[in-house]
Motif scaffolding. Structure first.
Motif, PDB file in Angstrom:
ATOM      1  N   VAL A  67      45.286  40.863  38.129  1.00 13.42           N
ATOM      2  CA  VAL A  67      46.148  41.888  38.097  1.00 13.42           C
ATOM      3  C   VAL A  67      45.536  43.178  39.077  1.00 13.42           C
ATOM      4  O   VAL A  67      44.226  43.231  38.892  1.00 13.42           O
ATOM      5  CB  VAL A  67      46.052  42.710  36.634  1.00 13.42           C
ATOM      6  N   SER A  68      46.259  43.735  39.582  1.00 16.40           N
ATOM      7  CA  SER A  68      45.604  44.895  40.555  1.00 16.40           C
ATOM      8  C   SER A  68      44.973  45.825  39.915  1.00 16.40           C
ATOM      9  O   SER A  68      45.245  46.185  38.752  1.00 16.40           O
ATOM     10  CB  SER A  68      46.557  45.432  41.548  1.00 16.40           C
ATOM     11  N   PRO A  69      43.656  46.185  40.175  1.00 24.54           N
ATOM     12  CA  PRO A  69      42.810  47.097  39.383  1.00 24.54           C
ATOM     13  C   PRO A  69      43.615  48.443  39.504  1.00 24.54           C
ATOM     14  O   PRO A  69      44.140  48.854  40.487  1.00 24.54           O
ATOM     15  CB  PRO A  69      41.469  47.301  40.065  1.00 24.54           C
ATOM     16  N   PRO A  70      43.501  49.468  38.384  1.00 16.27           N
ATOM     17  CA  PRO A  70      43.846  50.797  38.476  1.00 16.27           C
ATOM     18  C   PRO A  70      43.228  51.721  39.697  1.00 16.27           C
ATOM     19  O   PRO A  70      42.276  51.416  40.111  1.00 16.27           O
ATOM     20  CB  PRO A  70      43.647  51.232  37.056  1.00 16.27           C
ATOM     21  N   GLU A  71      44.199  52.668  39.817  1.00 21.15           N
ATOM     22  CA  GLU A  71      43.769  53.532  41.077  1.00 21.15           C
ATOM     23  C   GLU A  71      42.172  54.203  40.671  1.00 21.15           C
ATOM     24  O   GLU A  71      42.061  54.825  39.475  1.00 21.15           O
ATOM     25  CB  GLU A  71      44.711  54.604  41.272  1.00 21.15           C
ATOM     26  N   GLY A  72      41.209  54.238  41.465  1.00 20.89           N
ATOM     27  CA  GLY A  72      40.069  54.867  41.020  1.00 20.89           C
ATOM     28  C   GLY A  72      38.837  53.730  40.697  1.00 20.89           C
ATOM     29  O   GLY A  72      37.838  54.061  40.495  1.00 20.89           O
ATOM     30  N   THR A  73      39.364  52.628  40.564  1.00 27.09           N
ATOM     31  CA  THR A  73      38.468  51.485  40.091  1.00 27.09           C
ATOM     32  C   THR A  73      37.294  51.358  41.199  1.00 27.09           C
ATOM     33  O   THR A  73      37.528  51.411  42.444  1.00 27.09           O
ATOM     34  CB  THR A  73      39.065  50.324  40.060  1.00 27.09           C
ATOM     35  N   PRO A  74      36.043  51.428  40.862  1.00 31.77           N
ATOM     36  CA  PRO A  74      34.956  51.466  41.910  1.00 31.77           C
ATOM     37  C   PRO A  74      35.024  50.111  42.325  1.00 31.77           C
ATOM     38  O   PRO A  74      35.285  49.140  41.881  1.00 31.77           O
ATOM     39  CB  PRO A  74      33.828  51.514  41.070  1.00 31.77           C
ATOM     40  N   VAL A  75      34.627  49.857  44.014  1.00 32.54           N
ATOM     41  CA  VAL A  75      34.590  48.913  44.610  1.00 32.54           C
ATOM     42  C   VAL A  75      33.107  48.412  44.776  1.00 32.54           C
ATOM     43  O   VAL A  75      32.260  49.108  44.864  1.00 32.54           O
ATOM     44  CB  VAL A  75      35.278  48.849  45.977  1.00 32.54           C
ATOM     45  N   GLY A  76      32.774  47.104  44.238  1.00 27.61           N
ATOM     46  CA  GLY A  76      31.541  46.714  44.309  1.00 27.61           C
ATOM     47  C   GLY A  76      30.862  46.753  42.991  1.00 27.61           C
ATOM     48  O   GLY A  76      31.190  47.159  42.021  1.00 27.61           O
ATOM     49  N   ILE A  77      29.487  46.011  42.903  1.00 26.73           N
ATOM     50  CA  ILE A  77      28.733  45.877  41.656  1.00 26.73           C
ATOM     51  C   ILE A  77      27.418  46.460  42.033  1.00 26.73           C
ATOM     52  O   ILE A  77      26.711  46.037  43.005  1.00 26.73           O
ATOM     53  CB  ILE A  77      28.618  44.475  41.375  1.00 26.73           C
TER      54      ILE A  77
END
Length: 313
Positions: free
Chosen positions: A60-70
């Motif tokens: 499922v596509s992540p919500p807007e504003g979800t951080p990219v990367g760990i």
């Protein structure tokens, strides 16, 4: 002529029974795994199932504003959680073996605030288990606070009901050994998301609550003692530990079978690359865990415990 004491004989019998139980459990697990793979591959041959997989690919596509990367701090958390879980499982099995502890610790009331309750005498394994519990809880609280402070919670907490059918789809793909395409640097697949959410926000709190109920900090009488019966806590605590063990085993297998170098870089070095940096950090963490495992023996534990109480035995 060698004389075996009754206690030694009972302990040996207990370990034999445990080894037999592990053997049979492993055999049953392998059979179920093979059957599960065959059933999953048969299901994927059905037209309706293939249509379902196309409609719900597993992500499922992540919500807007979800951080990219760990981030790197998650790597430290991963190492500390692995270390504490290793020691908790070890001391938990030592406690379940019912063998006489190699020493007993009693609180020193001259160093700790006095209470109405008399100082409790506990085995050195239980003392160590409770201290590791405390460190694990502190680490977990820090993890949750930073998780929400940095927005990383959006990667773990489902925000769309579509995660459910997509998780079913991902599970079927894993079971058929035709694993779903995923990029955990951007987003976890739906099954990963649900499992991580359950581990962090359900299994961990259950382990903490049931462990507290079985510890000396929980009142022996009163409304709290009646609200959570000790028998219920015991029925929850051990199965939750097994959940952590199964999760860890599957997690490690998937890491090393879905691009180990890249996964270890993401988990331990906070970088999306295929070099050996993450593997080196992971290897160093394993060495640390082995050293701690070797050192965490009764002689050292009793010396440490003696700094906060009286140790006998």
């Amino acid at each position: 002529m060698t004389v075996t004491s009754p206690k030694s004989a009972r302990a040996a019998e207990w370990w034999r029974a445990k080894r037999k139980q592990v053997l049979w459990t492993t055999l049953v697990a392998v059979v179920l795994l093979v059957v599960g793979v065959l059933v999953a591959r048969w299901l994927r041959g059905l037209p309706g199932v293939e249509s379902f997989l196309e409609a719900y690919p597993g992500i499922v596509s992540p919500p807007e504003g979800t951080p990219v990367g760990i981030p790197v701090w998650l790597g430290w958390q991963h190492f500390l959680n692995s270390l504490f879980l290793l020691l908790l499982v070890r001391t938990g099995y030592q406690l379940r073996s019912k063998r006489r502890p190699p020493g007993f610790w009693t609180r020193d009331n001259t160093r700790w605030p006095r209470t109405k309750r008399a100082p409790r005498r506990m085995g050195i394994h239980l003392w160590f288990h409770l201290w590791i519990d405390a460190l694990w809880i502190v680490n977990g609280v820090i993890y949750v606070v930073v998780l929400f402070a940095t927005g990383q919670w959006l990667r773990l907490v489902p925000t769309d009901w579509a995660v459910v059918p997509n998780a079913v789809s991902a599970a079927l793909q894993y079971a058929s050994l035709d694993w779903p395409t995923e990029d955990s640097w951007i987003v976890y697949n739906s099954l990963q998301q649900l499992v991580y959410f359950a581990i962090v926000f359900i299994a961990a709190p259950l382990a903490i609550l049931s462990g507290l109920r079985l510890s000396s900090v929980w009142p022996l009488e009163g409304p709290l003692a009646r609200a959570v019966p000790e028998k219920l806590a015991r029925a929850v605590h051990y199965p939750v530990m097994l959940v952590f063990l199964v999760f860890t085993f599957v997690h490690v297998v998937l890491v090393f079978t879905t691009g180990a170098l890249r996964k270890l870089n993401q988990m331990y070095a906070g970088r999306d690359a295929d070099d050996w940096v993450g593997f080196a950090i992971f290897a160093a963490s394993v060495v640390v865990m082995v050293v701690v495992w070797v050192l965490a023996k009764p002689p050292l534990l009793k010396r440490i415990a003696a700094t906060s109480g009286r140790v006998q035995g």
